[in-house]
Design an enzyme around this catalytic site. Structure first.
Site, PDB file in Angstrom:
ATOM      1  N   TYR A 143      43.579  39.859  37.711  1.00 30.10           N
ATOM      2  CA  TYR A 143      43.159  41.256  37.788  1.00 30.10           C
ATOM      3  C   TYR A 143      44.331  42.210  37.548  1.00 30.10           C
ATOM      4  O   TYR A 143      44.136  43.391  37.286  1.00 30.10           O
ATOM      5  CB  TYR A 143      42.528  41.562  39.147  1.00 30.10           C
ATOM      6  CG  TYR A 143      41.185  40.901  39.376  1.00 30.10           C
ATOM      7  CD1 TYR A 143      40.635  40.052  38.419  1.00 30.10           C
ATOM      8  CD2 TYR A 143      40.466  41.106  40.538  1.00 30.10           C
ATOM      9  CE1 TYR A 143      39.419  39.424  38.620  1.00 30.10           C
ATOM     10  CE2 TYR A 143      39.238  40.488  40.750  1.00 30.10           C
ATOM     11  CZ  TYR A 143      38.725  39.649  39.781  1.00 30.10           C
ATOM     12  OH  TYR A 143      37.518  39.035  39.989  1.00 30.10           O
ATOM     13  N   LYS A 194      42.241  25.595  39.729  1.00 34.31           N
ATOM     14  CA  LYS A 194      41.698  24.958  38.520  1.00 34.31           C
ATOM     15  C   LYS A 194      42.878  24.241  37.857  1.00 34.31           C
ATOM     16  O   LYS A 194      43.216  24.490  36.690  1.00 34.31           O
ATOM     17  CB  LYS A 194      41.077  26.051  37.625  1.00 34.31           C
ATOM     18  CG  LYS A 194      40.287  25.535  36.459  1.00 34.31           C
ATOM     19  CD  LYS A 194      38.971  24.887  36.836  1.00 34.31           C
ATOM     20  CE  LYS A 194      38.288  24.312  35.613  1.00 34.31           C
ATOM     21  NZ  LYS A 194      37.243  23.340  35.918  1.00 34.31           N
ATOM     22  N   ASP A 227      35.191  24.751  40.366  1.00 36.49           N
ATOM     23  CA  ASP A 227      33.804  24.438  39.982  1.00 36.49           C
ATOM     24  C   ASP A 227      33.165  23.501  41.013  1.00 36.49           C
ATOM     25  O   ASP A 227      32.018  23.671  41.417  1.00 36.49           O
ATOM     26  CB  ASP A 227      33.732  23.855  38.567  1.00 36.49           C
ATOM     27  CG  ASP A 227      34.852  22.879  38.256  1.00 36.49           C
ATOM     28  OD1 ASP A 227      35.833  22.821  39.031  1.00 36.49           O
ATOM     29  OD2 ASP A 227      34.762  22.161  37.249  1.00 36.49           O
ATOM     30  N   ASP A 251      36.974  36.129  44.601  1.00 34.74           N
ATOM     31  CA  ASP A 251      35.967  37.165  44.377  1.00 34.74           C
ATOM     32  C   ASP A 251      34.585  36.509  44.256  1.00 34.74           C
ATOM     33  O   ASP A 251      33.609  36.908  44.897  1.00 34.74           O
ATOM     34  CB  ASP A 251      36.331  37.894  43.064  1.00 34.74           C
ATOM     35  CG  ASP A 251      35.570  39.184  42.895  1.00 34.74           C
ATOM     36  OD1 ASP A 251      34.730  39.497  43.762  1.00 34.74           O
ATOM     37  OD2 ASP A 251      35.796  39.878  41.885  1.00 34.74           O
ATOM     38  N   ASP A 255      31.478  35.937  47.474  1.00 34.40           N
ATOM     39  CA  ASP A 255      30.113  36.445  47.322  1.00 34.40           C
ATOM     40  C   ASP A 255      29.100  35.312  47.442  1.00 34.40           C
ATOM     41  O   ASP A 255      28.031  35.468  48.028  1.00 34.40           O
ATOM     42  CB  ASP A 255      29.937  37.156  45.973  1.00 34.40           C
ATOM     43  CG  ASP A 255      30.289  38.631  46.081  1.00 34.40           C
ATOM     44  OD1 ASP A 255      30.915  39.022  47.090  1.00 34.40           O
ATOM     45  OD2 ASP A 255      29.943  39.397  45.170  1.00 34.40           O
TER      46      ASP A 255
END
Ligand code: NAD
Length: 372
Positions: A143, A194, A227, A251, A255
């Site tokens: 970001y 990852k 994942d 993020d 959620d």
């Protein structure tokens, strides 16, 4: 001598003032029944501050936030500020507050109260006992990384670029928050990355492991690809204790985790900065939900996310973990008793207003106190 805690309340916009009103009641209750004095300042943030000062976060408010032991924030935003200049939007005030206080760790607990297990999109038996703490890195990663932008290439096509970038310092300070939290919980950290594809994730994994080995050998550390984590969170969410991860992955995962628990009106959060010499961290506690303009002023807002955020402030900033538990237990009792605000209403339960929910929490606190 009662201890004095310096608090700044920024109720903000929409339902912010309504839910923070209920937090004030619980603060008053604690002052009466515990040896603590809350030295409370109230100020404006977001749209309310823009209307009053032409700025969603004034320097004066920021100075108060820096001086406080903890900041309690309601919510910001609303359609009436859609036309405000971009850098004066209500949300810009919130972003500036986080930036200026150096809040790099976002704590998002996902906890299922037994009485609400039916409200989850998953089967009640899958979410039973679910209590995950997601620690998301908030000020780095893709970001904020450079290079970034969209460019037009020689052949007229366009190319968009963002960069995932983390330094050892950023990784370690975030991981440290997770390890410290795990020590107060079930003693397990799952670091999510990852590393099978991204070099920045390889570094992330190595640095987390190094810190775990050298400073937190008592905490059980595992690593998981993002994942797989997204899948495991749906399949077996109660297996997780503390999850630490990057800005982008956090993020999305936070959620996902919040939806396991049912309603936005139940979700607290905290943003923490680095400890100063005395071990004190800048901290802002706020419900995950926004200003809910569709129900603002109607007495319908669920105040529990704001109250649970205050409980987090008691635990993580004010050294009052016992009092945090009191609030969490009162919440559980009120829900067990069948009271629901509209957002968590279920058949056969009693629908109550914001203030009746707050009053019921106070009554449950009183009862707990009498029983002790
Ligand atoms: P929202 O969270 O405000 O509302 C989404 C839905 O959930 C609405 O139907 C609302 O009524 C309901 N809801 C939310 N909180 C509730 C509560 N405590 N009790 C009962 N129902 C509740 O999200 P939105 O509608 O997308 O955004 C509204 C405004 O809030 C926008 O201006 C947005 O930018 C802002 N926002 C602010 C924050 C923040 O302050 N941290 C976070 C998200 C959105």
């Amino acid at each position: 001598m009662p201890e004095t805690k310096k608090m700044l309340i920024l109720a903000g916009d929409g339902i912010g003032p309504e839910v923070m009103g209920e937090v004030r009641r619980v603060m008053d209750w604690l002052e009466k029944s515990r040896s603590v004095i809350f030295e409370v300042e109230e100020d404006k943030v977001g749209g309310a501050a823009f209307d009053a000062h032409g700025d969603p976060l004034t320097d004066d408010t920021l100075a108060k936030a820096k001086a406080a032991d903890a900041v309690l924030l309601g919510a910001v935003g609303g359609p009436q500020w859609d036309d405000a200049p971009f850098d004066k939007r209500p949300e810009a005030g919130l972003l500036r507050l986080r930036k200026e206080l150096g809040l790099f760790a976002n704590l998002r607990p996902a906890l299922v109260f037994e009485a609400l297990a039916e409200a989850s999109t998953l089967r009640a038996e899958v979410v039973a006992g679910l209590d995950i703490m997601i620690v998301r890195e908030l000020t780095g990663g893709i970001y904020f990384g450079d290079p970034r932008g969209v460019e037009t290439l020689a052949d007229g096509s366009r190319r968009g670029v963002n960069t995932e970038v983390y330094s050892t310092t950023e990784i370690q300070r975030l991981a440290r928050v997770g390890f410290d939290l795990a020590r107060r919980r079930k003693g397990r950290v799952c670091s999510v990355d990852k590393a099978n594809v991204l070099e920045s994730s390889i570094l992330w994994r190595e640095e987390v492991q190094k810190l775990g080995d050298s400073e937190y050998p008592d905490v059980e550390l595992s690593h998981m690809y993002v994942d797989n984590c997204a899948m495991q969170m749906i399949r077996n969410p109660s297996d997780f204790d503390v999850i630490i991860t990057t800005n982008l992955f956090g993020d999305i995962l936070s959620d996902e985790a919040s939806m396991l628990t049912g309603s936005l009106g139940m979700l607290p959060s905290a943003c923490l900065g680095a400890p100063d010499g005395a071990g004190r961290r800048a901290a802002v506690y706020e419900p995950v939900h926004g200003s809910a303009p569709d129900i603002a002023g109607m007495g319908m807002a669920n105040p529990l996310a704001a109250l649970l955020s205050f409980a987090m402030a008691l635990r993580y900033s004010l050294d009052m973990a016992g009092e945090a538990e009191l609030i969490e237990r009162a919440t559980e009792k009120v829900l067990d008793g069948g009271l629901r605000t509209a957002d968590i209403m279920q058949p056969g339960k009693a629908k109550v207003s914001t203030s009746v929910m707050g009053e019921s929490i106070i009554r449950a606190l009183d009862k707990d106190e009498q029983a002790a």
